[in-house]
Design a protein around this motif. Structure first.
Motif, PDB file in Angstrom:
ATOM      1  N   LEU A   1     -17.262   9.038  39.075  1.00 22.55           N
ATOM      2  CA  LEU A   1     -17.369   9.303  40.507  1.00 22.55           C
ATOM      3  C   LEU A   1     -17.339  10.795  40.807  1.00 22.55           C
ATOM      4  O   LEU A   1     -17.903  11.250  41.796  1.00 22.55           O
ATOM      5  CB  LEU A   1     -16.213   8.636  41.242  1.00 22.55           C
ATOM      6  CG  LEU A   1     -16.530   7.410  42.077  1.00 22.55           C
ATOM      7  CD1 LEU A   1     -15.305   7.010  42.866  1.00 22.55           C
ATOM      8  CD2 LEU A   1     -17.710   7.651  42.993  1.00 22.55           C
ATOM      9  N   LEU A   2     -16.660  11.540  39.957  1.00 24.41           N
ATOM     10  CA  LEU A   2     -16.617  12.992  40.137  1.00 24.41           C
ATOM     11  C   LEU A   2     -18.038  13.537  40.168  1.00 24.41           C
ATOM     12  O   LEU A   2     -18.402  14.344  41.021  1.00 24.41           O
ATOM     13  CB  LEU A   2     -15.822  13.618  38.990  1.00 24.41           C
ATOM     14  CG  LEU A   2     -15.778  15.141  38.912  1.00 24.41           C
ATOM     15  CD1 LEU A   2     -15.118  15.722  40.134  1.00 24.41           C
ATOM     16  CD2 LEU A   2     -15.041  15.581  37.662  1.00 24.41           C
TER      17      LEU A   2
ATOM     18  N   LEU B   1     -12.629  15.817  32.467  1.00 28.62           N
ATOM     19  CA  LEU B   1     -13.669  15.868  33.486  1.00 28.62           C
ATOM     20  C   LEU B   1     -14.840  14.957  33.138  1.00 28.62           C
ATOM     21  O   LEU B   1     -15.552  14.495  34.027  1.00 28.62           O
ATOM     22  CB  LEU B   1     -14.162  17.303  33.677  1.00 28.62           C
ATOM     23  CG  LEU B   1     -13.134  18.268  34.264  1.00 28.62           C
ATOM     24  CD1 LEU B   1     -13.712  19.658  34.389  1.00 28.62           C
ATOM     25  CD2 LEU B   1     -12.653  17.783  35.624  1.00 28.62           C
TER      26      LEU B   1
ATOM     27  N   ASP C   1     -14.041   7.256  33.147  1.00 24.77           N
ATOM     28  CA  ASP C   1     -13.521   6.827  34.445  1.00 24.77           C
ATOM     29  C   ASP C   1     -13.793   7.854  35.549  1.00 24.77           C
ATOM     30  O   ASP C   1     -13.561   7.581  36.717  1.00 24.77           O
ATOM     31  CB  ASP C   1     -12.002   6.598  34.357  1.00 24.77           C
ATOM     32  CG  ASP C   1     -11.688   5.321  33.603  1.00 24.77           C
ATOM     33  OD1 ASP C   1     -12.635   4.538  33.379  1.00 24.77           O
ATOM     34  OD2 ASP C   1     -10.524   5.118  33.223  1.00 24.77           O
ATOM     35  N   ARG C   2     -14.217   9.052  35.161  1.00 26.21           N
ATOM     36  CA  ARG C   2     -14.446  10.102  36.157  1.00 26.21           C
ATOM     37  C   ARG C   2     -15.898  10.168  36.600  1.00 26.21           C
ATOM     38  O   ARG C   2     -16.360  11.182  37.078  1.00 26.21           O
ATOM     39  CB  ARG C   2     -14.033  11.480  35.605  1.00 26.21           C
ATOM     40  CG  ARG C   2     -12.564  11.683  35.322  1.00 26.21           C
ATOM     41  CD  ARG C   2     -11.749  11.836  36.575  1.00 26.21           C
ATOM     42  NE  ARG C   2     -11.501  10.578  37.232  1.00 26.21           N
ATOM     43  CZ  ARG C   2     -10.679   9.633  36.758  1.00 26.21           C
ATOM     44  NH1 ARG C   2     -10.022   9.791  35.646  1.00 26.21           N
ATOM     45  NH2 ARG C   2     -10.515   8.507  37.407  1.00 26.21           N
TER      46      ARG C   2
END
Ligand SMILES: Nc1ncnc2c1ncn2[C@@H]1O[C@H](COP(=O)(O)OP(=O)(O)OP(=O)(O)O)[C@@H](O)[C@H]1O
Ligand SMILES: [Mg+2]
Lengths: 343, 322, 241
Positions: free
Chosen positions: A318-319, A311, A315-316
């Motif tokens: 954008l989450l 999480l 690369d996350r």
């Protein structure tokens, strides 16, 4: 124009000074590139705001017009026509094309049913993305196009023999200030536009379409013109992006990620103010650069724990921006700017 | 005549392309197109009903498709033995498990999505679009965080692999199965909507929600039910599409969303019959054009949408006064 | 005086930024026909929509059978036994006449005797029973809307301008139908512009003007007093004919 909150004015001045002097305050290739990105996204987000914030139109095709500009200069440059005339022709041509296509989409979908507009723009944007990857001979397909810039923008170019305040006056510096001043001019023009009688009609349409129509304004004409202008400005931003990267490809100009970025900027900054999206652009671009290392640290710290490291994988990011986006639409629909409004 | 035209469009399209290809190609392509159409119908029907009933435009609908697809992978992975077994009973059991899991997961996700996001933005299309796009971004990222960004393979059950000959045409077994499942779901939905009290209330609600409430029906509650059912159907559609493709990537939902939007726009937002016709048209057009003029295939759906909108600005089967 | 089944007590309603009802007070006695009259834009429709919870009152109370219903959601209000025929009739055009009626019945569906009564009142609906309601004429739609309101036993019938835009012959038919309902001692709240209809049916009357009640009394007294009519409604019975 309504008086701005002093904090907002201060932020805007700060942003302006930081960008105007960026190569001197934050020397180094990477930070100057970041500053360029901020300039470009200010133009892109502000042009999107003309649609979203001033007319209430949600379009997903804005990146397509951005891509028009980027490919518009990349195609002649990559074909070996390297010169300012090529850049100028590419810019004007793609801006005109963007305006025309945008007007056509607007006429079609605003005529049929307002609600279809967003869905249709999404379909058209995905079509453009497929087209860019398929027309390999023209667009370079998935790989995109790399190209040389006019001499004055090349790193080896020397505007002055001596450094200014310890910064070399090379093609990069020229490129940055080209970006900066074009962005400034675009932003100024857009502010003039929304403050003009035309802009006030757009706002009247946003507040109450029915009433604006009853007052005798041809809302479809205003909406179509607004989309055409927004598209042309987005194309100019695309030109700047192409010149900055010396590369154009589908993922850097056309992907839904770019659209997501624009939406984030406008919503986080606050729609319907132009100032908001400008601040939002700065926040999101900086977040790109600084959130990811932060997440990397978190990722490393959580190593061994199940799922959680995924999480906070860099690369996350954008989450987390996406979550922020949803929270803002909920709790601060007017964004940064709205929260600073004097009660 | 004008009222019948939308109904005649489908057979007309099928007949119109016949002279341009051999009978066997035509049959194979038609089955392929209908199969794709059936899966699209599953994915799109929920979206159109949700809009019709509560005027809610859900851009995150594709998230349920993606979730269904990934659930299918996760369920079929451990069941490899059943999937590749000689026994058709085990084959079908594995398939059923995958589809059920997809339906349940997407339905539960839909329930949560409705309660957390949708409920607060009734009435404002701008907020709905923004919030559901935000929800789509978050959902997509969560799926990548859970399953990883790399493409995942999955296998069709053994009995549904391969193909058979029908009037000289080679028909993929899975396509035939997809057509069958789609028809069963469509028939079921048709019966539910036209033969039951709940269906009657849904149809009335799509036309005039206020009046249905003034007749004493709790439309909000019904809407939650429809939203959950629509999400579950999207999940089933996603699972079936995943097995059809035998490879899935996180962008599957996004790609299908575009087609689903085209389907509901063509059909007329809010109309189930329109959704069905639209889905079949998109599926057939993709296959016919892909065969006749492969270079034009990617534009065929957009062209279809534009043509239909120019002919009927509110879609083939416009609903109510919306 | 019989007990009031429905009361409005100081009801204020806003529609968006507009303040429409400015403290509406009146009562609907059980077993009687109450007329709500007033010029165009007086706020009659707004009062009925407030009653049904379709626009929420911002202030004041609306009681039904002694219970405050002003904060209830629309379906709960309807379930107390209130049938509503809106000004726009609320016919579902894509549904058949039968389905439109069926929607208003309980879980068990049609009770044959009530269906027979309704179809006897409006025989044309029986002829078009299986046709789409969208194809009915304006008068037939109004008959369907009223039938839908009485297909089940209800405690209160609320009807908004049933004669609007209808031909005189159809209006006479509707008056007859309402007279039968009145004879059965149905409690009715009826909004009308047609004074003929009001005089034929009303027991008591409330007159609205600019979002307020400006007159309450017996219908017969108002019908007899042309001066009062002129003052309240801007027309006398004579001028209307
Ligand atoms: N949707 C709305 N938005 C804003 N104002 C409204 C709306 N509907 C009605 N109004 C206003 O509320 C006031 C009362 O309207 P209402 O429809 O209740 O009057 P009415 O007595 O039923 O009139 P009529 O006899 O024409 O049906 C009018 O001034 C009208 O303009
Ligand atoms: Mg009225």
């Amino acid at each position: 124009m309504k008086r701005q909150h002093p904090v907002l004015t201060a932020l805007l001045v700060l942003l302006f000074v930081a960008l105007a002097a960026a190569p001197f305050i934050f020397p180094g290739t990477k930070s100057v590139a970041t500053a360029s990105r901020v300039c470009i996204f200010i133009v892109l987000a502000a042009s999107y705001d003309i649609l979203l914030g001033y007319t209430g139109i949600v379009s997903f095709a804005h990146t397509m017009f951005f891509a028009f500009g980027a490919y518009g200069v990349a195609i002649p440059l990559a074909a070996g026509w390297v010169g300012w005339d090529a850049v100028l022709v590419g810019t004007l041509g793609s801006a005109a094309l963007a305006a025309a296509v945008s007007a056509a989409i607007a006429l079609l979908s605003l005529r049929v049913q307002r609600l279809f507009f967003s869905m249709i723009t999404m379909a058209v944007a995905s079509f453009a993305q497929i087209l860019a990857t398929q027309l390999r001979e023209i667009t370079g397909g998935e790989d995109g196009l790399t190209f040389s810039l006019p001499a004055a923008l090349q790193p080896g170019f020397r505007l002055l023999a001596e450094p200014i305040f310890g910064v070399r006056a090379d093609g990069r510096l020229v490129g940055y200030y080209l970006t900066f001043f074009v962005a400034l001019a675009m932003f100024w023009l857009m502010r003039r536009l929304v403050a003009s009688p035309f802009g006030r009609v757009l706002q009247a349409i946003r507040e109450n379409e029915f009433r604006a129509e009853a007052l005798g304004y041809r809302t479809i004409v205003y909406r179509t013109t607004a989309s055409a202008i927004a598209a042309a400005v987005a194309a100019v931003a695309g030109v700047l992006m192409a010149l900055l990267l010396r590369y154009v490809g589908p993922s850097s100009t056309l992907s839904f990620d770019v659209m997501t970025d624009i939406l984030l900027m406008v919503v986080i900054g606050g729609m319907g103010s132009l100032t908001g999206p400008a601040l939002g652009a700065a926040v999101v671009v900086l977040a790109h650069y600084y959130l990811q290392p932060l997440m990397q640290a978190g990722h490393d710290a959580l190593a061994g724990v199940p799922v959680l490291p995924n999480l906070v994988h860099p690369d996350r990011w954008l989450l987390w921006l996406g979550t922020l986006f949803v929270l803002i639409v909920y709790f601060f629909p007017a964004g940064i700017v709205g929260s600073l409004k004097r009660r | 005549m004008n009222r019948l035209a939308p109904y005649l469009l489908l057979p007309a399209v099928m007949l119109a392309v016949m002279p341009f290809m051999s009978h066997s190609s035509w049959l194979a392509l038609t089955v392929a197109g209908l199969a794709m159409g059936m899966m699209l119908f599953l994915m799109a029907s929920g979206l159109t009903l949700v809009f019709g009933l509560m005027d809610v435009l859900n851009f995150a609908h594709g998230g349920f498709i993606t979730l269904g697809a990934y659930l299918a992978v996760s369920v079929l992975g451990p069941l490899t033995g059943w999937v590749s077994s000689e026994s058709w009973a085990l084959n079908l059991l594995a398939l059923l498990a995958a589809v059920l899991a997809a339906a349940i997961a997407s339905g539960v996700a839909g329930l949560a999505f409705e309660a957390i996001l949708i409920r607060r933005v009734y009435g404002s299309h701008l907020q709905q679009i923004l919030i559901t796009v935000g929800g789509l971004i978050v959902a997509g990222e969560l799926i990548v965080a859970l399953w990883g960004p790399q493409p995942l393979p999955l296998a069709k059950p053994a009995i549904l692999r391969g193909s058979f000959l029908l009037f000289g045409a080679t028909i993929e077994t899975y396509r035939m199965a997809a057509v069958a499942v789609g028809l069963v779901v469509y028939a079921g939905m048709h019966a539910l909507l036209n033969r039951t009290r709940i269906g009657l209330v849904v149809r009335a609600g799509v036309e005039n929600r206020e009046m249905v409430e003034a007749l004493g029906y709790r439309v909000r509650r019904l809407f939650v039910g429809v939203f959950v059912a629509g999400s579950a159907l999207a999940g089933i559609g996603g699972a079936m599409w995943a097995e059809y493709q035998e490879l899935i990537t996180p962008s599957i939902g996004g790609e299908m969303t575009i087609l689903v939007f085209i389907v509901v726009i063509i059909g007329g937002l809010g109309s189930v019959s329109g959704c069905f016709t639209g889905a079949m048209l998109v599926g057939l057009a993709a296959n016919y054009v892909g065969f006749l003029a492969p270079k034009l295939a990617l534009g065929s759906n957009i062209a279809l949408m534009v043509a239909i909108l120019l002919w009927r600005p509110r879609g083939l089967f416009p609903v109510g006064g919306k | 005086m019989p007990n009031a089944l429905l009361t409005f007590e100081g009801v204020h309603t806003h529609i968006g930024p507009y303040h429409i009802l400015h403290g509406v007070d009146f009562a609907v006695p059980e077993g009687e026909v109450t007329m709500l009259l007033g010029r165009n834009g007086a706020g009659k429709t707004t009062a009925l929509r407030s009653l049904m919870g379709l626009w929420k009152p911002n202030q004041g109370r609306i009681t039904f059978a002694g219970r405050d219903i002003s904060k209830l959601p629309t379906p709960e209000i309807a379930r107390l036994g209130i049938a509503y025929v809106p000004e726009t009739m609320g016919i579902f055009a894509a549904l058949t006449v039968r389905e439109n009626l069926l929607l208003a019945t309980g879980p068990a569906g049609f009770q044959q005797d009530r269906l027979d009564t309704v179809l006897a009142l409006f025989p044309v609906l029986g002829q078009k029973f299986a046709q789409a309601a969208g194809g009915l004429s304006g008068g037939q739609k109004q008959m369907l809307a009223i039938s839908r309101a009485i297909i089940e036993e209800r405690r209160l019938l609320v009807v908004d301008e049933p004669t609007k835009g209808l031909a005189p012959a159809v209006i006479l038919h509707l008056i007859e139908a309402f007279q039968k309902l009145k004879a059965a001692r149905t409690t009715i709240l009826l909004v009308e512009q047609n004074f003929e209809m009001a005089r034929a049916l009303g027991d008591t009357v409330a007159v609205m003007e600019d979002g307020r009640i400006v007159h309450r009394g017996d219908m017969a007294a108002l019908a007899a007093d042309t001066g009062l009519q002129e003052r309240l409604l801007g027309l006398s019975l004579a001028a209307h004919q």
